[in-house]
Design an enzyme around this catalytic site. Structure first.
Site, PDB file in Angstrom:
ATOM      1  N   ASN A 271      -4.564  -8.807   3.346  1.00  0.00           N
ATOM      2  CA  ASN A 271      -5.230  -8.914   2.042  1.00  0.00           C
ATOM      3  C   ASN A 271      -4.244  -8.800   0.871  1.00  0.00           C
ATOM      4  O   ASN A 271      -4.678  -8.736  -0.290  1.00  0.00           O
ATOM      5  CB  ASN A 271      -6.281  -7.806   1.913  1.00  0.00           C
ATOM      6  CG  ASN A 271      -7.381  -7.939   2.950  1.00  0.00           C
ATOM      7  OD1 ASN A 271      -8.025  -8.985   3.044  1.00  0.00           O
ATOM      8  ND2 ASN A 271      -7.599  -6.906   3.762  1.00  0.00           N
TER       9      ASN A 271
ATOM     10  N   ASP B 214       0.831  -1.197   0.000  1.00  0.00           N
ATOM     11  CA  ASP B 214       0.000   0.000   0.000  1.00  0.00           C
ATOM     12  C   ASP B 214       0.874   1.258   0.000  1.00  0.00           C
ATOM     13  O   ASP B 214       1.684   1.448   0.903  1.00  0.00           O
ATOM     14  CB  ASP B 214      -0.898  -0.031   1.246  1.00  0.00           C
ATOM     15  CG  ASP B 214      -1.699   1.243   1.400  1.00  0.00           C
ATOM     16  OD1 ASP B 214      -1.951   1.905   0.379  1.00  0.00           O
ATOM     17  OD2 ASP B 214      -2.066   1.576   2.533  1.00  0.00           O
TER      18      ASP B 214
ATOM     19  N   GLY C 227       0.616   1.685   6.983  1.00  0.00           N
ATOM     20  CA  GLY C 227       1.644   0.713   7.361  1.00  0.00           C
ATOM     21  C   GLY C 227       1.369   0.019   8.684  1.00  0.00           C
ATOM     22  O   GLY C 227       2.126  -0.840   9.109  1.00  0.00           O
TER      23      GLY C 227
ATOM     24  N   LYS D  68       5.535  -3.717  11.642  1.00  0.00           N
ATOM     25  CA  LYS D  68       6.501  -2.637  11.417  1.00  0.00           C
ATOM     26  C   LYS D  68       6.254  -1.577  12.507  1.00  0.00           C
ATOM     27  O   LYS D  68       5.092  -1.346  12.833  1.00  0.00           O
ATOM     28  CB  LYS D  68       6.277  -2.001  10.042  1.00  0.00           C
ATOM     29  CG  LYS D  68       6.426  -2.961   8.864  1.00  0.00           C
ATOM     30  CD  LYS D  68       5.940  -2.292   7.578  1.00  0.00           C
ATOM     31  CE  LYS D  68       5.824  -3.294   6.445  1.00  0.00           C
ATOM     32  NZ  LYS D  68       5.218  -2.752   5.223  1.00  0.00           N
TER      33      LYS D  68
HETATM   34  P1  B16 Z   1      -5.288  -5.236   6.113  1.00  0.00           P
HETATM   35  P2  B16 Z   1       1.247  -1.992   3.693  1.00  0.00           P
HETATM   36  C1  B16 Z   1      -0.881  -1.787   5.276  1.00  0.00           C
HETATM   37  O1  B16 Z   1      -0.315  -2.156   4.047  1.00  0.00           O
HETATM   38  C2  B16 Z   1      -1.662  -0.505   5.136  1.00  0.00           C
HETATM   39  O2  B16 Z   1      -0.765   0.567   4.847  1.00  0.00           O
HETATM   40  C3  B16 Z   1      -2.372  -0.186   6.426  1.00  0.00           C
HETATM   41  O3  B16 Z   1      -3.119   1.001   6.306  1.00  0.00           O
HETATM   42  C4  B16 Z   1      -3.310  -1.367   6.774  1.00  0.00           C
HETATM   43  O4  B16 Z   1      -3.975  -1.123   8.004  1.00  0.00           O
HETATM   44  C5  B16 Z   1      -2.472  -2.635   6.868  1.00  0.00           C
HETATM   45  O5  B16 Z   1      -1.800  -2.845   5.638  1.00  0.00           O
HETATM   46  C6  B16 Z   1      -3.308  -3.850   7.200  1.00  0.00           C
HETATM   47  O6  B16 Z   1      -4.142  -4.113   6.114  1.00  0.00           O
HETATM   48  O7  B16 Z   1      -6.432  -4.702   6.890  1.00  0.00           O
HETATM   49  O8  B16 Z   1      -5.566  -5.403   4.642  1.00  0.00           O
HETATM   50  O9  B16 Z   1      -4.689  -6.481   6.724  1.00  0.00           O
HETATM   51  O10 B16 Z   1       1.502  -0.525   3.536  1.00  0.00           O
HETATM   52  O11 B16 Z   1       2.081  -2.632   4.787  1.00  0.00           O
HETATM   53  O12 B16 Z   1       1.351  -2.742   2.391  1.00  0.00           O
HETATM   54 MG    MG Z   2       2.722   1.256   2.773  1.00  0.00          MG
END
Ligand code: B16
Ligand code: MG
Length: 218
Positions: A119, A12, A47, A146
């Site tokens: 996801n 993301d 993140g 992280k």
């Molecule tokens: P999910 P990344 C993160 O993706 C998103 O930046 C963060 O906003 C989100 O809460 C987290 O994934 C969990 O996502 O609800 O789909 O498990 O930036 O680490 O790719």
């Molecule tokens: Mg990100």
């Protein structure tokens, strides 16, 4: 190229912009709980894991929920989010990313995904990138979020690479911190002031020009 290296990509904010969909789903949840949730608030969730995101959201609204209620809201938020994810296509891949992956393939440089998102595999499938990655590490594989370096260290292991030979591409401060702690090179995507701890900083993903890549790889 002097030494064997590999890339590890956040999802993301680097490969696609799913933050806008997370925002819509979290805002609806906040509105249901009778408080405002702004795009600025949403920055705090980038993140960050889903469970931690709910904690942050509830503290913004000064709302206390039982564990059972939290579970219900987490499922609700993810169901709405998946509704947006299921509409995603390759059009949503951020500028410069396809060309960057082509460059890495042409130069036999392996790459993995290192995302906090549970996801992540579905999103990669939706935008047609799932089969391009040598390894995928997502929110289901890690016990520590992280800025803990776990996600990237697992990625390096799956690629059979030493951490110091890995280059992480990240848009979140916590992700840059995780990469640095893992003793990896970090490329921050976004605000130079926010991401000042990164080894290299690009305003956005279109900055992955051949010149830039030659510079960092030589
Ligand atoms: P999910 P990344 C993160 O993706 C998103 O930046 C963060 O906003 C989100 O809460 C987290 O994934 C969990 O996502 O609800 O789909 O498990 O930036 O680490 O790719
Ligand atoms: Mg990100």
């Amino acid at each position: 190229m002097k030494k064997e290296i590999a890339f590890i990509f956040d999802l993301d904010g680097v490969i696609v912009d799913t933050a806008k969909y997370h925002f819509l789903a979290w805002r609806n949840l906040a509105n249901e709980l009778s408080f405002e949730f702004t795009e600025k608030h949403n920055e705090l969730l980038k993140g960050v894991s889903r469970v931690r995101s709910l904690e942050i959201l509830l503290s913004i609204g000064n709302v206390t929920l039982t564990e059972a209620q939290k579970q219900t809201y987490l499922v609700k938020k993810n169901t709405e989010y998946l509704g947006y994810v299921n509409q995603m296509t390759a059009e949503e891949i951020l500028p410069g990313i396809n060309q960057l992956l082509d460059f890495l393939d042409q130069n036999n440089i392996k790459y993995a995904l290192g995302s906090a998102s549970k996801n992540a595999p579905l999103i990669l499938e939706k935008v047609g990138l799932y089969n391009r990655f040598s390894a995928i590490v997502d929110g289901n594989d890690v016990s520590k979020a992280k800025p803990d370096p776990e996600v990237f260290l697992i990625g390096a292991k799956k690629l059979n690479m030493k951490p110091e030979n890995c280059i992480v591409v990240e848009d979140a401060i916590a992700g840059v911190e995780a990469a640095n702690t893992a003793n990896m090179v970090s490329i921050g995507i976004g605000d130079a002031e926010l991401l000042k701890e990164a080894t290299y900083i690009l305003n956005d993903t279109s900055g992955f020009t051949t010149d830039f890549l030659q510079k960092i790889l030589n």
